[in-house]
Write a protein that holds these residues in place. Structure first.
Motif, PDB file in Angstrom:
ATOM      1  N   UNK A  19     -37.900 -45.611 -14.087  1.00 12.45           N
ATOM      2  CA  UNK A  19     -38.478 -45.470 -15.423  1.00 12.45           C
ATOM      3  C   UNK A  19     -39.848 -44.808 -15.388  1.00 12.45           C
ATOM      4  N   UNK A  20     -40.622 -45.135 -14.367  1.00 10.34           N
ATOM      5  CA  UNK A  20     -41.970 -44.543 -14.272  1.00 10.34           C
ATOM      6  C   UNK A  20     -41.887 -43.038 -14.093  1.00 10.34           C
ATOM      7  N   UNK A  21     -40.846 -42.599 -13.349  1.00 10.74           N
ATOM      8  CA  UNK A  21     -40.681 -41.157 -13.140  1.00 10.74           C
ATOM      9  C   UNK A  21     -40.285 -40.482 -14.433  1.00 10.74           C
ATOM     10  N   UNK A  22     -39.361 -41.109 -15.171  1.00 15.70           N
ATOM     11  CA  UNK A  22     -38.956 -40.518 -16.422  1.00 15.70           C
ATOM     12  C   UNK A  22     -40.129 -40.406 -17.388  1.00 15.70           C
ATOM     13  N   UNK A  23     -40.922 -41.449 -17.415  1.00 14.59           N
ATOM     14  CA  UNK A  23     -42.071 -41.423 -18.315  1.00 14.59           C
ATOM     15  C   UNK A  23     -43.065 -40.337 -17.914  1.00 14.59           C
ATOM     16  N   UNK A  24     -43.305 -40.212 -16.618  1.00 16.89           N
ATOM     17  CA  UNK A  24     -44.257 -39.217 -16.140  1.00 16.89           C
ATOM     18  C   UNK A  24     -43.743 -37.809 -16.379  1.00 16.89           C
ATOM     19  N   UNK A  88     -36.325 -38.937  -0.689  1.00 25.91           N
ATOM     20  CA  UNK A  88     -36.908 -39.762  -1.742  1.00 25.91           C
ATOM     21  C   UNK A  88     -38.358 -39.297  -1.939  1.00 25.91           C
ATOM     22  N   UNK A  89     -38.732 -39.110  -3.191  1.00 25.28           N
ATOM     23  CA  UNK A  89     -40.090 -38.628  -3.506  1.00 25.28           C
ATOM     24  C   UNK A  89     -40.827 -39.663  -4.336  1.00 25.28           C
ATOM     25  N   UNK A  90     -42.017 -40.006  -3.899  1.00 27.95           N
ATOM     26  CA  UNK A  90     -42.952 -40.831  -4.668  1.00 27.95           C
ATOM     27  C   UNK A  90     -44.059 -39.889  -5.167  1.00 27.95           C
ATOM     28  N   UNK A  91     -44.344 -39.961  -6.427  1.00 28.56           N
ATOM     29  CA  UNK A  91     -45.440 -39.102  -6.917  1.00 28.56           C
ATOM     30  C   UNK A  91     -46.194 -39.838  -8.028  1.00 28.56           C
ATOM     31  N   UNK A  92     -47.465 -39.433  -8.136  1.00 26.60           N
ATOM     32  CA  UNK A  92     -48.337 -40.056  -9.140  1.00 26.60           C
ATOM     33  C   UNK A  92     -49.277 -38.999  -9.716  1.00 26.60           C
TER      34      UNK A  92
END
Length: 681
Positions: A19-24, A88-92
């Motif tokens: 969900x955080x990815x979709x929001x971002x 797998x990708x983590x991004x901020x």
């Protein structure tokens, strides 16, 4: 998870999106599942995202990077890891952080540019104590210091730790404390810190001024180093010049007073101050020239330094006066030192290839218990030297309390004379008579000071002080005016007398004698032939050429000239012949000495002197005729004139006509009258 996470397979299709990815990313997570990555994000083609993802898929290694994504106009931080199905990708979102760092970097680049423009070596130290930046001058200084085996701190090093390798413990502690205060105090208004220190550089010593300033609203500190070696050396040279004599290199008066004060402040000072005054140096200086005189003064200083003990200090007070501060010294040891200094003067000094004899008078003032005033000890030594010089050349005198009173009297005399005491001066006149007839021939003017508290003072009490303070010429000028006026008044009353006035050598050096005499004669109306100027042998010998020139002018318009106190000075016959003198006054000491000899010898001595004067066409006057034996002696020797207590004592002007009347009434022979009065007593 708070971080945005998604997974793509080897065909670059989304297999997981949280969900955080979709929001971002601005869409629903389920709308991305199964879709091709580039269909969703065509702008990623050819970017670091594609490059890094392909690398992860190719070698299975993890990647961490930041990327700017134009559609969002933002910076993102991405960490990509390989897994069995793809990656797998983590991004901020790190846009604010990244832009803040960019602003900081830009500010740092601007600050570095400013630092590079500074001519002095400069470092920027962060709040953690490490060096953030250095300027070009620092780098160049580091290269130069490196060639001498020194190390300057580099970017990334702990500043204080690096400087501790090069500085002394005291300087390092002072700098550490200064920087600590800068870090603890508020940065606004800006705080600064400065510290000067020295550092060996090759065979020399370099001096630096460290100046630190905390940047406003930061914990960073700018530290600048300025080379102040030349300034320190100049200041040292100026300080040395301020405390030393330019001519001899010895400590000067100010430095000597400082050293004397330090000694006197010790619990039990054992010290003495020796005041050395060269005898007759003015004559040497005037005759040989100031350049030779300066060389002699340097030689005197060097010789004195050779004679003193270790720990003693030799200094030049000024002119031809020197001081010796003898430490750990009692009066007897100080006297021994004074005699040793005098003995060293028996060896001649050399100037212009010729030997020059010099002697010195020395005053000794031991330090007194309880006295801490350097000026007082100097004054005591000066008073002792004055007494030594007054008793003759090449003398040594130990200070006594009575000399202090004498010094106070000289100061009082100097002040009173400077403030104007001419109205307190009076003149007494002593008759001068002919020896063949006893008739009154003239008078000698004798100056007296009618002191308000001490009464009538003779010239011995004040003339030497007047000469030292430059008041003698005004006094003599007044005396010329007063005596010529008095002589003119007596002449108008029918009592024409030759007026004798004593003149100092100072009048020759000032070159006002001719003008002052002419002015006195003009104002009084006295005939020049009625004025006799008396000069001592010594005053003429000090500058015979100048004396001859001025006396010749005076004689040209009628003024007479006499040599006074003949037999006490050191004039030569050549000098006497060269001067236009008409009278020679034989000193009373010579008369007394002749009277003490046998009758034949005494007559021969005086007869020879009188014969000399007659050969030169000069009239002779015997001074100090006090007894009948003196009178007989000078008559038999053939002297022309005489004066002394036997004939008449000095008297005020009002009594001179009365005395002359009594002599005339008694037959006109003052000598006979004096002998009768003596016999009657």
């Amino acid at each position: 998870m708070p971080d945005a996470v998604y997974r793509i397979d080897h065909r670059w299709r989304f297999t997981y999106v949280n969900a955080a990815a979709g929001k971002l990313l601005g869409c629903r997570a389920e709308d991305l599942l199964g879709r091709y990555f580039y269909d969703c994000f065509p702008e990623a083609v050819g970017t670091a995202i594609e490059e890094q993802y392909r690398a992860v898929l190719a070698d299975g290694g993890a990647r961490e990077f930041e990327v700017f994504y134009p559609p969002h106009d933002r910076w993102y931080e991405i960490r990509a890891f390989a897994d069995a199905d793809g990656l797998t990708a983590f991004f901020r979102d790190v846009d604010e952080q990244h832009r803040s760092e960019q602003r900081t970097a830009a500010e740092l680049r601007q600050l570095n540019a400013v630092l590079d423009a500074l001519p002095s070596p400069t470092v920027l130290v962060g709040g953690d104590g490490r060096i953030l930046s250095v300027n070009r001058s620092w780098v160049r200084a580091g290269e130069a210091y490196g060639r001498e085996g020194h190390h300057l701190a580099r970017v990334g090093e702990d500043y204080l730790a690096a400087m501790g390798r090069e500085l002394s413990a005291a300087d390092h502690a002072a700098i550490t404390e200064g920087l600590r205060r800068l870090s603890e105090e508020p940065a606004s208004p800006p705080r600064t810190f400065a510290h000067d220190y020295s550092h060996p550089f090759g065979e020399d010593v370099a001096w630096f001024r460290l100046q630190a300033a905390r940047l406003e609203d930061t914990d960073q500190v700018v530290i600048t180093y300025t080379d102040i070696t030349e300034r320190v050396r100049d200041q040292g040279a100026l300080a040395w010049q301020a405390s030393h004599d330019d001519l001899t290199g010895l400590p000067n008066r100010a430095r000597l007073l400082q050293l004397i004060g330090e000694v006197l402040r010790e619990p039990r000072p054992r010290a003495a101050l020796l005041f050395l005054d060269l005898d007759g140096f003015k004559t040497v200086n005037d005759s040989l020239g100031h350049e030779v005189g300066d060389e002699l003064l340097r030689q005197v200083g060097d010789r004195m330094v050779e004679q003193v003990r270790p720990g003693d200090v030799v200094g030049r007070l000024g002119g031809d006066q020197f001081l010796i501060l003898a430490r750990d010294c009692d009066p007897s040891e100080a006297a021994t030192l004074a005699f040793r200094l005098q003995a060293s003067f028996t060896r001649p000094f050399y100037a212009a290839g010729a030997p020059v004899p010099l002697s010195a008078s020395v005053g000794i003032a031991p330090a007194q218990p309880g006295s801490t005033q350097a000026h007082q000890l100097l004054s005591d030594a000066d008073a002792a030297a004055y007494a030594a010089k007054g008793s003759g050349r090449d003398r040594i005198h130990l200070f006594t309390p009575g000399l202090r009173e004498a010094a106070r009297w000289r100061l009082e005399v100097a002040n009173r004379l400077r403030d104007g005491s001419l109205d307190q001066f009076v003149v007494h006149y002593q008759p001068v008579v002919r020896l063949d007839t006893g008739e009154l021939y003239g008078v000698e003017a004798l100056l007296r000071w009618n002191h308000p508290e001490r009464g009538l003072l003779s010239p011995d009490a004040f003339l030497s002080v007047a000469e030292e303070t430059g008041q003698l010429i005004p006094i003599t000028r007044w005396l010329l005016g007063e005596t010529t006026r008095q002589a003119a008044e007596w002449a108008a009353q029918g009592l024409p007398l030759l007026m004798s006035v004593n003149i100092s050598a100072r009048h020759f050096s000032a070159e006002t004698l001719v003008r002052d005499v002419r002015m006195a004669l003009h104002d009084s109306g006295l005939a020049p032939e009625s004025l006799l100027l008396e000069l001592t042998e010594t005053s003429v010998a000090e500058d015979p050429t100048r004396a001859e020139d001025q006396l010749a002018v005076l004689r040209s318009f009628g003024v007479r000239v006499a040599i006074d106190d003949f037999g006490t000075g050191w004039s030569s016959l050549a000098q006497l012949l060269a001067l236009p003198i008409g009278t020679l006054k034989i000193d009373r000491s010579l008369l007394t000495a002749a009277a003490s000899l046998t009758t034949e010898a005494s007559g021969a001595v005086l007869a020879s002197i009188v014969a000399l004067t007659r050969t030169l066409g000069i009239r002779s006057v015997a001074e100090g005729v006090e007894t009948a034996e003196h009178l007989q002696l000078v008559r038999e020797a053939g002297c022309d004139l005489a004066q002394g207590y036997l004939v008449a004592r000095p008297m005020p002007a009002v009594e001179v006509p009365r005395w002359a009347s009594r002599v005339r009434a008694a037959g006109g022979d003052s000598c006979a009258l004096a002998l009768q009065a003596r016999a009657a007593r």
